[in-house]
Design an enzyme around this catalytic site. Sequence first.
Site, PDB file in Angstrom:
ATOM      1  N   PHE A 236       0.858  -1.186   0.000  1.00 14.39           N
ATOM      2  CA  PHE A 236       0.000   0.000   0.000  1.00 14.39           C
ATOM      3  C   PHE A 236       0.904   1.250   0.000  1.00 14.39           C
ATOM      4  CE2 PHE A 236      -3.126   2.924   1.942  1.00 14.39           C
ATOM      5  CZ  PHE A 236      -4.256   2.575   1.219  1.00 14.39           C
TER       6      PHE A 236
ATOM      7  N   ASP B 189       1.537  -5.744   8.479  1.00 19.96           N
ATOM      8  CA  ASP B 189       0.373  -4.879   8.317  1.00 19.96           C
ATOM      9  C   ASP B 189      -0.838  -5.786   8.132  1.00 19.96           C
ATOM     10  OD1 ASP B 189      -1.701  -3.312   7.300  1.00 19.96           O
ATOM     11  OD2 ASP B 189      -0.304  -1.870   6.412  1.00 19.96           O
TER      12      ASP B 189
ATOM     13  N   TYR C 126     -11.302   0.455  10.630  1.00 17.28           N
ATOM     14  CA  TYR C 126     -12.500   0.800   9.854  1.00 17.28           C
ATOM     15  C   TYR C 126     -12.820  -0.142   8.708  1.00 17.28           C
ATOM     16  CZ  TYR C 126      -8.866   3.161   7.028  1.00 17.28           C
ATOM     17  OH  TYR C 126      -7.754   3.451   6.310  1.00 17.28           O
ATOM     18  N   LYS C 127     -11.984  -1.163   8.506  1.00 15.76           N
ATOM     19  CA  LYS C 127     -12.244  -2.101   7.401  1.00 15.76           C
ATOM     20  C   LYS C 127     -13.111  -3.245   7.924  1.00 15.76           C
ATOM     21  CE  LYS C 127      -8.350  -0.332   4.840  1.00 15.76           C
ATOM     22  NZ  LYS C 127      -6.907  -0.281   4.711  1.00 15.76           N
TER      23      LYS C 127
ATOM     24  N   ARG D  95     -12.641  -4.600  -7.402  1.00 13.89           N
ATOM     25  CA  ARG D  95     -12.389  -5.307  -6.150  1.00 13.89           C
ATOM     26  C   ARG D  95     -13.692  -5.506  -5.380  1.00 13.89           C
ATOM     27  NH1 ARG D  95      -8.727  -2.864  -1.267  1.00 13.89           N
ATOM     28  NH2 ARG D  95     -10.499  -1.473  -1.168  1.00 13.89           N
TER      29      ARG D  95
HETATM   30  C1  PLP Z   1      -6.174   1.008   4.510  1.00 11.79           C
HETATM   31  C2  PLP Z   1      -4.697   0.818   4.585  1.00 11.79           C
HETATM   32  C3  PLP Z   1      -3.851   1.819   5.096  1.00 11.79           C
HETATM   33  C4  PLP Z   1      -4.354   3.199   5.503  1.00 11.79           C
HETATM   34  O1  PLP Z   1      -4.494   3.324   6.856  1.00 11.79           O
HETATM   35  P1  PLP Z   1      -4.762   4.746   7.575  1.00 11.79           P
HETATM   36  O2  PLP Z   1      -5.427   4.348   8.839  1.00 11.79           O
HETATM   37  O3  PLP Z   1      -5.649   5.580   6.710  1.00 11.79           O
HETATM   38  O4  PLP Z   1      -3.433   5.358   7.793  1.00 11.79           O
HETATM   39  C5  PLP Z   1      -2.499   1.547   5.189  1.00 11.79           C
HETATM   40  N1  PLP Z   1      -1.995   0.359   4.770  1.00 11.79           N
HETATM   41  C6  PLP Z   1      -2.781  -0.610   4.251  1.00 11.79           C
HETATM   42  C7  PLP Z   1      -2.173  -1.895   3.800  1.00 11.79           C
HETATM   43  C8  PLP Z   1      -4.147  -0.396   4.123  1.00 11.79           C
HETATM   44  O5  PLP Z   1      -4.915  -1.342   3.590  1.00 11.79           O
END
Ligand code: PLP
Length: 410
Positions: A125, A196, A221-222, A369
């Site tokens: 990302f 991550d 939030y995901k 996606r």
């Molecule tokens: C969604 C996402 C982010 C973004 O995270 P923030 O909370 O907006 O900083 C960073 N890395 C990955 C792999 C993501 O999927």
Amino acid sequence: MTARVDCVALDAKDAIAPLRDEFMLNEHEIYLDGNSLGPVSRAVAARVNEVINDEWGRGLVRGWNESGWMEMPTRVGDRLAPLIGAQPGEVLVADTLTFLLAKIIGGALDLRKDRSVVLTDVANFHSDLYIVRAMAARAGRPITVKAIERSAIESELNDDVALVMLTHVDFRSGEMLDLKGITTKVHDAGALMLWDLAHSAGAVPLDVTGANADFAAGCGYKYLNGGPGSPAFLYVRKSWQGLLENPLPGWLGHARPFDFELDYEPAEGMQAFVTSSPSIVALAALDGALDVWDRASMDQVRAKSLQLTDLFIELVEARLPGVFEIVTPRDHAKRGSQVALRHPDSYGIIQALLQRGVIGDFRDPDIARFGFTPLYLRFVDVFDAVEILVDVMKGESYRDAEFAVRNAVT
Ligand SMILES: *Cc1c(COP(=O)(O)O)cnc(C)c1O
């Protein structure tokens, strides 16, 4: 081919089907974007209301003591810990993901002062790549960040590598990496491993303890449904606590914040990674969002997730043979909880689907996606979404001129 009646039957015997009622969803929409922003659950609304009306509304400043606000980052962290296979006291909820990555990267580079390389995935990302380069440039010694092909990481491991940072489930392709296998190889080279888990937490079973991961972080939030801009979570293995330093210290990570001492002394445990005042309303939202996990096990969710993604792939191939390249791995061991389809007109396809009430998203340059979230998605939703996709492809509505201009958020 699986028929709609088969999907109805699958829903009827699905043990976690009733959880759908806990979420606020629009009746005539199919939400295949919970991997980008999870929906609101009733428990979120209730918990946030409780904070606004009672803890903050009535309690005012007393809330910090009376309602345990100061402990919220670690308390919500402890609630989240089982979802990633962590122990109590190993997870903190604070900041947002990119900030937490910065804290770990900065701290980890100091733990390996004799080494000068960070390895990461060139397909990572973009935010992860920006922050790792920025932290490396400020490490106080020359550090080389090698953003390379995932398959080349192993052969680049040597005694100059300080840290390896990888995203466990690829945000574009949905490919899932081997948490334990990779961590073990990284440790064999004497390096530290930062995972991550943005597209993993709440989506796939995780065992950071079994994998012996050093550090991990992910979004609220995901798949955790904590709301837009929800605080993120940070995992630091117990054995690193007290050794790993927070490079962004603030008063609330101090051992005695209300002594207003001029010199910084870190608090014990995960509290040391707190910088500022916790976002209580946002933490309450995530706290409420975690309630649903009292009624579902990750094994149930994973089993249904694989069924849903298998079904989607089967139907897309049967109904639209040769139209899309299916980018997401077929191998269950390598699949997260999303399916990525490649097509040159993906942007228009996602927009045309949106008009028909099927919400997915587009990822540059050519990926459509679709996230599959077993807590609230039905088998019939998958069936109906594919039927609408068939319509969109046959009618070529994705070619409409109105879809030629991209929105700011895709
Ligand atoms: C969604 C996402 C982010 C973004 O995270 P923030 O909370 O907006 O900083 C960073 N890395 C990955 C792999 C993501 O999927």
